[in-house]
Scaffold this active site. Structure first.
Site, PDB file in Angstrom:
ATOM      1  N   ASP A 122       0.953  -1.221  -0.085  1.00 11.58           N
ATOM      2  CA  ASP A 122      -0.037   0.054  -0.170  1.00 11.58           C
ATOM      3  C   ASP A 122       0.897   1.327   0.077  1.00 11.58           C
ATOM      4  O   ASP A 122       1.881   1.168   0.476  1.00 11.58           O
ATOM      5  CB  ASP A 122      -0.731   0.088   1.383  1.00 11.58           C
ATOM      6  CG  ASP A 122      -2.210  -1.196   1.162  1.00 11.58           C
ATOM      7  OD1 ASP A 122      -2.623  -1.342  -0.070  1.00 11.58           O
ATOM      8  OD2 ASP A 122      -2.307  -1.674   2.100  1.00 11.58           O
ATOM      9  N   ASP A 141      -6.797  -1.419  -4.760  1.00  8.70           N
ATOM     10  CA  ASP A 141      -7.864  -1.212  -3.663  1.00  8.70           C
ATOM     11  C   ASP A 141      -8.732   0.209  -4.595  1.00  8.70           C
ATOM     12  O   ASP A 141     -10.126   0.010  -4.372  1.00  8.70           O
ATOM     13  CB  ASP A 141      -7.400  -0.555  -2.610  1.00  8.70           C
ATOM     14  CG  ASP A 141      -6.479  -1.429  -1.629  1.00  8.70           C
ATOM     15  OD1 ASP A 141      -6.594  -2.755  -1.858  1.00  8.70           O
ATOM     16  OD2 ASP A 141      -5.624  -1.201  -1.099  1.00  8.70           O
TER      17      ASP A 141
END
Length: 167
Positions: A122, A141
């Protein structure tokens, strides 16, 4: 493309999501140290490198590792369902095809990380004046989220169309 293949032509969008997701993750991993934060828009938006062994919002991240394979199996199952769904779509269902292709691309982008790296990379951090932080996320995401919102909007649109047809 013939009706036999439904909307499988939209798989190009899934591939694009995977390529952009993986390229961005490789760039960030090569150029950032873990948790290094680079402000893009001070007090609101930053790049950072973080690893997530759990699911959304780090759900189950603090467990011993079994969750890696559970989430991998779920992603494979969901991906198979999405491909079959795309194949069964009718010519006028392009909005739904885009939504499914986005979710599929995001699921496969994170699946790669989970299986090969053991964690999801991330790097996008949204926050407010260092007081509030949204959990770090990535392009996969984002694609899943946009696709899910499109799916929800399609549901509402479809139900409105049915209501109008019944009046």
């Amino acid at each position: 493309m013939s009706a036999r293949f439904g909307k499988l032509a939209w798989l190009w969008l899934s591939v694009l999501v995977i390529v952009l997701d993986q390229a961005s993750k490789h760039y960030v991993e090569a150029n950032f140290h873990l948790y290094q934060k680079v402000e893009v828009i001070p007090d609101y938006f930053a790049w950072t490198l973080a690893y997530n062994t759990g699911a959304a919002f780090s759900f189950l991240a603090d467990h011993s590792g079994w969750q890696r394979w559970l989430f991998a199996v779920i992603a494979i199952g969901v991906s198979a369902v999405l491909v079959v769904w795309l194949k069964r779509l009718k010519p006028g269902e392009s909005w739904l095809a885009v939504a499914l292709a986005l979710v599929l691309g995001g699921a496969l982008g994170n699946l790669y990380d989970r299986v090969v790296l053991g964690h999801v990379v991330d790097f996008i951090l949204v926050h407010w004046q260092n007081r509030w932080y949204f959990p770090a996320f990535n392009i996969a995401d984002s694609a899943i989220t946009v696709g899910a919102v499109m799916l929800a909007l399609d549901m509402f649109r479809s139900s409105k169309t049915r209501e109008m047809a019944n009046d």
